[in-house]
Design a protein around this motif. Structure first.
Motif, PDB file in Angstrom:
ATOM      1  N   HIS A 186       0.825  -1.209   0.000  1.00  9.19           N
ATOM      2  CA  HIS A 186       0.000   0.000   0.000  1.00  9.19           C
ATOM      3  C   HIS A 186       0.860   1.260   0.000  1.00  9.19           C
ATOM      4  O   HIS A 186       1.999   1.257   0.482  1.00  9.19           O
ATOM      5  N   ASP A 187       0.276   2.326  -0.556  1.00  3.14           N
ATOM      6  CA  ASP A 187       0.917   3.638  -0.515  1.00  3.14           C
ATOM      7  C   ASP A 187       0.675   4.271   0.846  1.00  3.14           C
ATOM      8  O   ASP A 187      -0.435   4.178   1.399  1.00  3.14           O
ATOM      9  N   GLY A 188       1.706   4.909   1.377  1.00  3.67           N
ATOM     10  CA  GLY A 188       1.595   5.530   2.686  1.00  3.67           C
ATOM     11  C   GLY A 188       2.028   6.981   2.672  1.00  3.67           C
ATOM     12  O   GLY A 188       2.884   7.383   1.879  1.00  3.67           O
ATOM     13  N   LEU A 189       1.417   7.768   3.548  1.00  6.02           N
ATOM     14  CA  LEU A 189       1.776   9.170   3.729  1.00  6.02           C
ATOM     15  C   LEU A 189       2.561   9.263   5.032  1.00  6.02           C
ATOM     16  O   LEU A 189       2.069   8.882   6.094  1.00  6.02           O
ATOM     17  N   ILE A 190       3.770   9.765   4.935  1.00  6.80           N
ATOM     18  CA  ILE A 190       4.736   9.693   6.034  1.00  6.80           C
ATOM     19  C   ILE A 190       4.854  11.041   6.733  1.00  6.80           C
ATOM     20  O   ILE A 190       5.022  12.090   6.096  1.00  6.80           O
ATOM     21  N   TYR A 191       4.796  10.992   8.060  1.00  2.00           N
ATOM     22  CA  TYR A 191       4.976  12.195   8.890  1.00  2.00           C
ATOM     23  C   TYR A 191       6.411  12.210   9.400  1.00  2.00           C
ATOM     24  O   TYR A 191       6.822  11.341  10.166  1.00  2.00           O
ATOM     25  N   TYR A 192       7.181  13.205   8.954  1.00  2.00           N
ATOM     26  CA  TYR A 192       8.610  13.261   9.287  1.00  2.00           C
ATOM     27  C   TYR A 192       8.874  13.125  10.783  1.00  2.00           C
ATOM     28  O   TYR A 192       9.792  12.416  11.202  1.00  2.00           O
ATOM     29  N   ASN A 193       8.105  13.849  11.589  1.00  2.00           N
ATOM     30  CA  ASN A 193       8.401  13.913  13.018  1.00  2.00           C
ATOM     31  C   ASN A 193       8.139  12.595  13.740  1.00  2.00           C
ATOM     32  O   ASN A 193       8.584  12.406  14.864  1.00  2.00           O
ATOM     33  N   ALA A 229      -4.594  12.180   2.429  1.00  2.00           N
ATOM     34  CA  ALA A 229      -5.488  11.035   2.617  1.00  2.00           C
ATOM     35  C   ALA A 229      -6.842  11.305   1.960  1.00  2.00           C
ATOM     36  O   ALA A 229      -7.420  10.429   1.307  1.00  2.00           O
ATOM     37  N   LEU A 230      -7.379  12.516   2.126  1.00  2.00           N
ATOM     38  CA  LEU A 230      -8.663  12.869   1.524  1.00  2.00           C
ATOM     39  C   LEU A 230      -8.613  12.801  -0.001  1.00  2.00           C
ATOM     40  O   LEU A 230      -9.599  12.444  -0.650  1.00  2.00           O
ATOM     41  N   ALA A 231      -7.454  13.131  -0.566  1.00  2.00           N
ATOM     42  CA  ALA A 231      -7.295  13.100  -2.022  1.00  2.00           C
ATOM     43  C   ALA A 231      -7.124  11.685  -2.565  1.00  2.00           C
ATOM     44  O   ALA A 231      -7.084  11.497  -3.786  1.00  2.00           O
ATOM     45  N   GLY A 232      -7.008  10.695  -1.670  1.00  2.00           N
ATOM     46  CA  GLY A 232      -6.868   9.316  -2.119  1.00  2.00           C
ATOM     47  C   GLY A 232      -5.454   8.912  -2.452  1.00  2.00           C
ATOM     48  O   GLY A 232      -5.233   7.938  -3.186  1.00  2.00           O
ATOM     49  N   LEU A 233      -4.457   9.624  -1.887  1.00  2.00           N
ATOM     50  CA  LEU A 233      -3.068   9.299  -2.188  1.00  2.00           C
ATOM     51  C   LEU A 233      -2.599   8.022  -1.497  1.00  2.00           C
ATOM     52  O   LEU A 233      -1.658   7.380  -1.966  1.00  2.00           O
ATOM     53  N   GLY A 234      -3.198   7.681  -0.373  1.00  2.00           N
ATOM     54  CA  GLY A 234      -2.760   6.492   0.334  1.00  2.00           C
ATOM     55  C   GLY A 234      -3.254   6.470   1.767  1.00  2.00           C
ATOM     56  O   GLY A 234      -4.129   7.250   2.168  1.00  2.00           O
ATOM     57  N   LEU A 235      -2.662   5.573   2.562  1.00  2.00           N
ATOM     58  CA  LEU A 235      -2.975   5.443   3.979  1.00  2.00           C
ATOM     59  C   LEU A 235      -2.184   6.469   4.786  1.00  2.00           C
ATOM     60  O   LEU A 235      -1.043   6.774   4.464  1.00  2.00           O
ATOM     61  N   ALA A 236      -2.794   6.971   5.858  1.00  2.00           N
ATOM     62  CA  ALA A 236      -2.115   7.927   6.729  1.00  2.00           C
ATOM     63  C   ALA A 236      -2.475   7.633   8.172  1.00  2.00           C
ATOM     64  O   ALA A 236      -3.626   7.283   8.483  1.00  2.00           O
ATOM     65  N   ILE A 237      -1.493   7.758   9.061  1.00  2.00           N
ATOM     66  CA  ILE A 237      -1.761   7.705  10.499  1.00  2.00           C
ATOM     67  C   ILE A 237      -2.118   9.122  10.926  1.00  2.00           C
ATOM     68  O   ILE A 237      -1.287  10.036  10.840  1.00  2.00           O
ATOM     69  N   LEU A 238      -3.346   9.299  11.390  1.00  2.00           N
ATOM     70  CA  LEU A 238      -3.831  10.641  11.713  1.00  2.00           C
ATOM     71  C   LEU A 238      -4.340  10.704  13.146  1.00  2.00           C
ATOM     72  O   LEU A 238      -5.003   9.768  13.628  1.00  2.00           O
ATOM     73  N   PRO A 239      -4.079  11.805  13.841  1.00  2.00           N
ATOM     74  CA  PRO A 239      -4.709  12.005  15.150  1.00  2.00           C
ATOM     75  C   PRO A 239      -6.202  12.220  14.954  1.00  2.00           C
ATOM     76  O   PRO A 239      -6.641  12.819  13.963  1.00  2.00           O
TER      77      PRO A 239
END
Length: 313
Positions: A186-193, A229-239
């Protein structure tokens, strides 16, 4: 040489009956406490403590301990008398906060806090870098997640719960992962911090495990993660404080709920002092009461069956 610091360290050692425990209470190391005690005894020219289990005071140490506690108490009272004159909470409260949490939730709370204390100037900076309270630039900071700085006092305000989210369109195209091992497909959206190496750390079988995800986007902005995530780019870990609205209206869907990572807490942090500033105390009490447990965004998700009713932090 700071005589008040030496006195505070000596009193902490006596009351803890241990160098290591005194270091923990003071937010420093056992070796530094021991070094301070040696320097203090050398400066005074007397032995204050007999090293052993437990530590014992010498006759000179007993006299010095009594004087130190009296002097430190007088100092605390002097500070309190100054602070009592500011009971109306005047002056300036310098606050640092994460950008992701500020616009929707913190900003209106701070506006109401300022209205409650008209003599107080709230000086707030919002950014995603971690503010350094040691340089004296801020009185208090709002931090997200697990905290590791032992030089700071942390007051948790509420849980900072996280979910793995994706848009329905993305899941329709790529499928829904059923196990963390599926993430490599799967595609993932990465949070640097949180994920500087591009790996997601998720709980499984009572321990933390790292899982590879295909990197589709990297960012240090929580809002950019949400939009991706809303745009459908991939999975994201979100608060949940960022994702709640989109989860409630169906623009996002949570997946792998049994493996959702802990986000720690949303906390107020400040430097250790003899007495906490009344301005800081007032802010922490206000935010804790206004946010609550569960927080409003989590309560809405729980009410709609989109979040388990219980802390994962």
């Amino acid at each position: 040489m700071n005589k008040f610091s030496d006195m505070s360290t000596f009193v902490a050692v006596v009351e803890a009956a241990s160098f290591s425990e005194a270091g923990r209470r003071l937010g420093t190391t056992k070796s530094l406490v021991s070094q301070r005690m040696q320097q203090l005894e050398k400066r005074l020219g007397v032995v204050l403590l007999t090293r052993g289990r437990p530590l014992k005071l010498t006759e000179a140490g007993q006299l010095f301990y009594a004087d130190c506690t009296r002097i430190l108490l007088d100092l605390a009272r002097a500070e309190e008398s100054v602070q009592d004159r500011q009971a109306s909470l005047g002056g300036t409260l310098r606050l640092a906060a994460p950008m992701a949490f500020t616009p929707r939730y913190l900003a209106p709370l701070l506006a109401r806090f300022a209205l409650r204390y008209p003599q107080l100037c709230v000086d707030m900076e919002a950014h995603d870098r971690v503010a350094n309270l040691q340089d004296g630039g801020f009185d208090v900071a709002i931090r997200l997640g697990n905290l590791h700085d032992s030089c700071l006092v942390a007051r948790p305000l509420t849980e900072n719960r996280h979910l793995i989210c994706a848009s329905p369109d993305y899941l329709a195209r790529q499928g829904t992962p059923e196990h963390p091992g599926d993430l490599q497909q799967h595609d993932g959206l990465i949070y640097y911090n949180r994920e500087p190496n591009g790996m997601w750390s998720l709980p499984m079988d009572g321990a933390q495990h790292s899982f590879r995800v295909r990197v589709r986007m990297r960012t240090d902005s929580g809002h950019q993660l949400l939009e991706g995530a809303l745009a459908g780019l991939g999975l994201a870990i979100l608060p949940t404080f960022l994702a709640a609205d989109a989860l409630l209206d169906g623009r996002l869907v949570s997946v792998l709920d049994d493996y959702a990572p802990s986000g720690g807490h949303i906390s107020a942090v400040y430097l250790k002092t003899l007495k906490t500033s009344p301005k800081v105390q007032a802010l922490i009490q206000f935010l804790g009461e206004e946010i609550g447990r569960p927080a409003p965004w989590d309560a809405a998700l729980i009410a709609h069956g989109l979040l388990p009713n219980g802390s994962t932090a």
